[in-house]
Scaffold this active site. Structure first.
Site, PDB file in Angstrom:
ATOM      1  N   GLY A  83      83.995  17.060  50.646  1.00  0.00           N
ATOM      2  CA  GLY A  83      83.770  15.621  50.786  1.00  0.00           C
ATOM      3  C   GLY A  83      84.754  14.955  51.742  1.00  0.00           C
ATOM      4  O   GLY A  83      85.808  15.494  52.059  1.00  0.00           O
ATOM      5  N   ARG A  87      87.788   7.138  50.220  1.00  0.00           N
ATOM      6  CA  ARG A  87      88.572   6.150  49.474  1.00  0.00           C
ATOM      7  C   ARG A  87      90.080   6.440  49.504  1.00  0.00           C
ATOM      8  O   ARG A  87      90.879   5.603  49.110  1.00  0.00           O
ATOM      9  CB  ARG A  87      88.061   6.082  48.023  1.00  0.00           C
ATOM     10  CG  ARG A  87      86.698   5.426  47.910  1.00  0.00           C
ATOM     11  CD  ARG A  87      86.027   5.693  46.569  1.00  0.00           C
ATOM     12  NE  ARG A  87      85.372   7.005  46.512  1.00  0.00           N
ATOM     13  CZ  ARG A  87      84.717   7.468  45.442  1.00  0.00           C
ATOM     14  NH1 ARG A  87      84.645   6.745  44.344  1.00  0.00           N
ATOM     15  NH2 ARG A  87      84.142   8.653  45.478  1.00  0.00           N
ATOM     16  N   LYS A  93      91.151  14.963  51.441  1.00  0.00           N
ATOM     17  CA  LYS A  93      91.552  14.497  50.107  1.00  0.00           C
ATOM     18  C   LYS A  93      92.141  15.619  49.260  1.00  0.00           C
ATOM     19  O   LYS A  93      93.190  15.442  48.633  1.00  0.00           O
ATOM     20  CB  LYS A  93      90.350  13.887  49.388  1.00  0.00           C
ATOM     21  CG  LYS A  93      90.625  13.599  47.922  1.00  0.00           C
ATOM     22  CD  LYS A  93      89.621  12.677  47.284  1.00  0.00           C
ATOM     23  CE  LYS A  93      88.412  13.394  46.747  1.00  0.00           C
ATOM     24  NZ  LYS A  93      87.570  12.487  45.930  1.00  0.00           N
ATOM     25  N   GLN A 116      79.810  23.596  54.102  1.00  0.00           N
ATOM     26  CA  GLN A 116      78.821  22.509  54.040  1.00  0.00           C
ATOM     27  C   GLN A 116      79.053  21.686  55.317  1.00  0.00           C
ATOM     28  O   GLN A 116      79.985  20.889  55.383  1.00  0.00           O
ATOM     29  CB  GLN A 116      79.035  21.644  52.796  1.00  0.00           C
ATOM     30  CG  GLN A 116      77.990  20.561  52.642  1.00  0.00           C
ATOM     31  CD  GLN A 116      78.391  19.482  51.637  1.00  0.00           C
ATOM     32  OE1 GLN A 116      79.548  19.355  51.260  1.00  0.00           O
ATOM     33  NE2 GLN A 116      77.430  18.688  51.214  1.00  0.00           N
ATOM     34  N   ALA A 157     140.094  18.941  55.142  1.00  0.00           N
ATOM     35  CA  ALA A 157     139.229  17.790  55.409  1.00  0.00           C
ATOM     36  C   ALA A 157     138.951  17.675  56.903  1.00  0.00           C
ATOM     37  O   ALA A 157     139.846  17.830  57.724  1.00  0.00           O
ATOM     38  CB  ALA A 157     139.912  16.516  54.920  1.00  0.00           C
TER      39      ALA A 157
HETATM   40  C1  UD1 Z   1      81.408  12.685  41.015  1.00  0.00           C
HETATM   41  C2  UD1 Z   1      80.123  12.733  40.170  1.00  0.00           C
HETATM   42  C3  UD1 Z   1      80.266  11.757  39.010  1.00  0.00           C
HETATM   43  C4  UD1 Z   1      81.490  12.095  38.191  1.00  0.00           C
HETATM   44  C5  UD1 Z   1      82.747  12.163  39.067  1.00  0.00           C
HETATM   45  C6  UD1 Z   1      83.901  12.753  38.279  1.00  0.00           C
HETATM   46  C7  UD1 Z   1      78.300  13.231  41.699  1.00  0.00           C
HETATM   47  C8  UD1 Z   1      77.124  12.678  42.413  1.00  0.00           C
HETATM   48  N1  UD1 Z   1      79.000  12.370  40.987  1.00  0.00           N
HETATM   49  O1  UD1 Z   1      81.529  11.377  41.566  1.00  0.00           O
HETATM   50  O2  UD1 Z   1      79.135  11.831  38.169  1.00  0.00           O
HETATM   51  O3  UD1 Z   1      81.655  11.141  37.151  1.00  0.00           O
HETATM   52  O4  UD1 Z   1      82.534  13.017  40.203  1.00  0.00           O
HETATM   53  O5  UD1 Z   1      85.095  12.719  38.979  1.00  0.00           O
HETATM   54  O6  UD1 Z   1      78.526  14.423  41.755  1.00  0.00           O
HETATM   55  N2  UD1 Z   1      81.957  16.843  47.791  1.00  0.00           N
HETATM   56  C9  UD1 Z   1      81.480  17.833  48.620  1.00  0.00           C
HETATM   57  N3  UD1 Z   1      80.462  17.539  49.481  1.00  0.00           N
HETATM   58  C10 UD1 Z   1      79.870  16.327  49.512  1.00  0.00           C
HETATM   59  C11 UD1 Z   1      80.358  15.319  48.647  1.00  0.00           C
HETATM   60  C12 UD1 Z   1      81.389  15.612  47.788  1.00  0.00           C
HETATM   61  O7  UD1 Z   1      81.985  18.954  48.606  1.00  0.00           O
HETATM   62  O8  UD1 Z   1      78.940  16.152  50.314  1.00  0.00           O
HETATM   63  C13 UD1 Z   1      83.086  17.161  46.877  1.00  0.00           C
HETATM   64  C14 UD1 Z   1      84.303  16.278  47.097  1.00  0.00           C
HETATM   65  O9  UD1 Z   1      85.188  16.874  48.037  1.00  0.00           O
HETATM   66  C15 UD1 Z   1      84.911  16.184  45.702  1.00  0.00           C
HETATM   67  C16 UD1 Z   1      83.738  16.399  44.769  1.00  0.00           C
HETATM   68  O10 UD1 Z   1      82.681  16.942  45.552  1.00  0.00           O
HETATM   69  O11 UD1 Z   1      85.873  17.194  45.463  1.00  0.00           O
HETATM   70  C17 UD1 Z   1      83.270  15.093  44.120  1.00  0.00           C
HETATM   71  O12 UD1 Z   1      82.975  14.149  45.132  1.00  0.00           O
HETATM   72  P1  UD1 Z   1      83.349  12.626  44.966  1.00  0.00           P
HETATM   73  O13 UD1 Z   1      82.886  11.911  46.178  1.00  0.00           O
HETATM   74  O14 UD1 Z   1      84.754  12.460  44.551  1.00  0.00           O
HETATM   75  O15 UD1 Z   1      82.373  12.214  43.747  1.00  0.00           O
HETATM   76  P2  UD1 Z   1      82.600  11.018  42.743  1.00  0.00           P
HETATM   77  O16 UD1 Z   1      82.111   9.760  43.371  1.00  0.00           O
HETATM   78  O17 UD1 Z   1      83.956  11.029  42.207  1.00  0.00           O
HETATM   79 MG    MG Z   2      85.668  12.061  42.727  1.00  0.00          MG
END
Ligand code: UD1
Ligand code: MG
Length: 470
Positions: free
Chosen positions: A16, A20, A28, A86, A393
Site C-alpha cells: 500500500g 496517511r 509505511k 502488486q 586533561a
Molecule cells: C484495512 C481493512 C479494514 C481493517 C483495517 C485494520 C480492507 C479493505 N480494510 O483497512 O477492514 O479494519 O485494515 O487495520 O482491507 N495494501 C496493499 N495493497 C493495496 C492496499 C493496501 O498491499 O493495494 C496493504 C497495506 O500496505 C497495508 C494493508 O494492506 O499493510 C492494509 O491497508 P490499509 O490501507 O492500511 O487498510 P486500512 O484502511 O487500514
Molecule cells: Mg491500515
C-alpha cells in the site's frame, strides 16, 4: 526437531501507499517502532509459525522494502520468503489476487496479515489457526472491539449473531458506524475456497478499490462457515495508518518491553522516560536512570547503572560498570568501568576492566587498557593504550593528516601530562612520561621523559617597567 506445518502459507500485505503517513519516500511498513520496522515485526511473528511459504506482497517502493527485508531478516526467514509483486495498488483484495500464480500448487491454510499491525504476537496466530482448523472454517477472522472504531472495517452480523460481512468505514450506514466490533486485518482462509471467490471481487465502493474484506461477505453468502474470534485486548492488533497512530502503538510496545525487563529484575527509574529497542538484552540487577535510550543490540551485564540521559547503540557493557550521561555507539565496555558524565564513545572502541573515561572525552576506534584513565577533555582516536596509563586533561591524538588515519600506541604504565598533542603515527613505550604541554611527533623510548615544548624564560622586573598600563 522441526514443528513445520507443511500446509501453511502466510502472506503479509505491504504494497500500500500509506498515504496517511505523509512520508512519500519512506514506505509505511518501513517506519520503525522500538528499532524494528513494522514489516519486520510482522514477519518475525509470522516466521515463528514455520510456514511453508512466507509471502510479502510489495508494490509501492517495493524495491526499498525488499532490500530492507533482505538486510534485516535472519537466513531462516529469508529461505522461506517468496516475493509477490502488486504493480498497481488497487486495494487489499487486489493485493491478495496477486498470490494466485504463486500458490498454484498449494492446498492448505493461508494466513493473511496487514503489514501495519506490528504488535501482533505469534501466539495469537497459533490460537487463531487452532480454532480455524478445529471448526473446519472456510475463513476465520480476528476481530476486536474499540471504543472509537473510526477508520476500521465493521463486523456486520445478523440477529442470530451470524457473521454477514465486513463493511469499510467509508461505506457504512449510520447504524453500521455504531458497530464497535472491527476487523483487525488478520485472517485465515482455506486457500481453495479463497482462490475460488477472489476473482469475484468488485470495486463498487467509496474508495473504488478491491477490498479483501468483501471476500468474507461473499463466502458467508455462499453458506461457507466463517469463524470470528474477538480479542479482548485491542492493543495487540492496533493498525497504524498515521504518525499519531505510530507514536501511540510504539508507546504500547515500549510499555510491553519495559514491563518485560522489570519482571526480569531490571530497575527502571521513571520508566516512561526510558526507551528500549526490541533486540536489547539486560541482565537482572541493572539499573536504568531516567531519559536513557537503549538501542540496537545493546547488552548490559548485571550490576550496571546506566544513565541518566544516556544513549547506547549496539553497545556491550560488562558487570558493575557505570555509564553517566554519555553516548556509546558500537563499543565494548568491560566490567567495573566508569564512563562520563558527558563522554562520547564511538565505534570500534573497547574500554577494558576498571577503566575510566571522564567528562568531555571522546574515544574512537581505541582500546583503553585495564585500569587506564582519561578523565577530562581528551580526544583519543585510532589509539591502542596499555594498562594503567594516565592520559592527562586535554590530551589529543592527531590521527588524521588530511588523507590517512594513523595509530597512536602506548605501552603499559605510560603517563601523558596535560594538554599534550601526540602526532600519529607514534609509539610511547613502557613507563614513558610525557611532560605537560608537549607536542610529540617522535616515538618515546621506555622509561624516558619526553618534553616537546619550548623552555620557559622569565624576564625579571619586566612588569614594573614595561607592562603597558592605562
Ligand atoms: C484495512 C481493512 C479494514 C481493517 C483495517 C485494520 C480492507 C479493505 N480494510 O483497512 O477492514 O479494519 O485494515 O487495520 O482491507 N495494501 C496493499 N495493497 C493495496 C492496499 C493496501 O498491499 O493495494 C496493504 C497495506 O500496505 C497495508 C494493508 O494492506 O499493510 C492494509 O491497508 P490499509 O490501507 O492500511 O487498510 P486500512 O484502511 O487500514
Ligand atoms: Mg491500515
Amino acid at each position: 526437531m522441526t514443528t513445520s506445518t507443511p500446509t501453511l502459507a502466510i502472506a503479509v500485505m505491504a504494497a500500500g501507499k500509506g498515504t496517511r503517513m505523509k512520508s512519500p519516500e519512506l514506505p509505511k511498513v518501513m517506519h520503525t517502532l522500538a528499532g524494528r520496522s513494522m514489516i519486520m515485526h510482522v514477519l518475525h511473528a509470522a516466521n515463528q509459525l514455520h510456514p511453508e511459504h512466507l509471502l510479502p506482497i510489495i508494490g509501492h517502493h517495493g524495491e526499498k522494502v525488499q532490500q530492507h527485508v533482505n538486510e534485516k531478516a535472519p537466513e531462516i526467514m529469508l529461505n522461506r520468503i517468496q516475493w509477490v509483486e502488486q504493480k498497481e495498488q488497487k486495494g487489499t483484495g487486489h493485493a491478495v489476487q496477486q498470490l494466485i500464480p504463486h500458490l498454484k500448487n498449494f492446498s492448505g491454510q493461508l494466513i493473511i496479515i496487514n503489514g501495519d499491525v506490528p504488535l501482533l504476537n505469534a501466539s495469537t496466530l497459533t490460537a487463531l489457526l487452532k480454532k480455524h482448523l478445529e471448526e473446519i472454517n472456510a475463513a476465520t477472522l480476528l476481530t476486536t472491539t474499540l471504543e472509537d472504531p473510526t477508520g476500521y472495517g465493521r463486523i456486520v452480523k445478523n440477529n442470530a449473531d451470524r457473521f454477514l460481512a465486513i463493511r469499510e468505514h467509508n461505506d457504512c450506514t449510520p447504524a453500521e458506524l455504531r458497530i464497535k466490533e472491527v476487523n483487525t486485518g488478520i485472517y485465515i482462509f482455506n486457500w481453495e475456497h479463497l482462490a475460488q471467490v477472489l476473482p469475484e471481487l468488485q470495486n463498487d465502493n467509496a474508495k473504488g478499490e478491491y477490498y479483501l474484506t468483501d471476500v468474507l461477505g461473499i463466502l458467508a453468502s455462499q453458506r461457507y462457515t466463517i469463524g470470528v474470534h474477538c480479542m479482548n485486548d485491542p492493543s495487540e492488533v492496533q493498525g497504524i495508518n498515521s504518525r499519531r497512530e505510530l507514536a501511540y502503538v510504539e508507546g504500547l510496545l515500549q510499555k510491553r518491553l519495559r514491563n518485560h525487563w522489570m519482571d526480569a529484575g531490571v530497575m527502571l527509574r521513571n520508566p516512561e522516560s526510558i526507551m528500549l529497542d526490541c533486540e536489547v538484552t539486560l541482565e537482572s540487577n541493572v539499573e536504568i536512570l531516567p531519559g536513557t535510550l537503549l538501542k540496537g543490540k545493546t547488552h548490559i551485564e548485571t550490576g550496571c547503572t546506566i544513565g541518566p540521559h544516556s544513549v547506547l547503540t549496539d553497545a556491550y557493557i560488562g558487570e558493575n560498570s557505570v555509564i553517566n550521561q554519555s553516548v556509546i555507539t558500537q563499543a565494548k565496555i568491560h566490567d567495573h568501568v566508569h564512563i562520563g558524565p558527558f563522554a562520547h564513545i564511538r565505534p570500534d572502541t573497547e574500554v577494558l576492566s576498571k577503566g575510566k573515561v571522564g567528562n568531555f572525552v571522546e574515544l574512537k576506534n581505541t582500546r583503553l587498557g585495564v585500569g587506564s584513565k582519561a578523565s577530562h577533555l581528551s580526544y583519543l582516536g585510532d589509539a591502542i593504550i596499555g594498562e594503567h596509563c594516565n592520559i592527562g586533561a586535554g590530551t589529543i591524538t592527531c590521527n588524521y593528516d588530511g588523507a590517512h588515519k594513523h595509530k597512536t600506541e602506548m605501552a603499559n604504565g605510560v603517563f601523558v601530562g596535560s594538554n599534550s598533542t601526540l602526532i600519529a603515527p607514534i609509539s610511547l613505550e613502557e613507563n614513558s612520561f610525557v611532560g605537560a604541554g608537549s607536542t610529540l611527533s617522535e616515538n618515546v623510548p621506555a622509561g624516558a621523559l619526553a618534553l616537546g615544548r619550548s623552555r620557559q624564560s622569565n624576564k625579571l622586573g619586566w612588569s614594573e617597567h614595561k607592562r603597558p598600563r592605562k
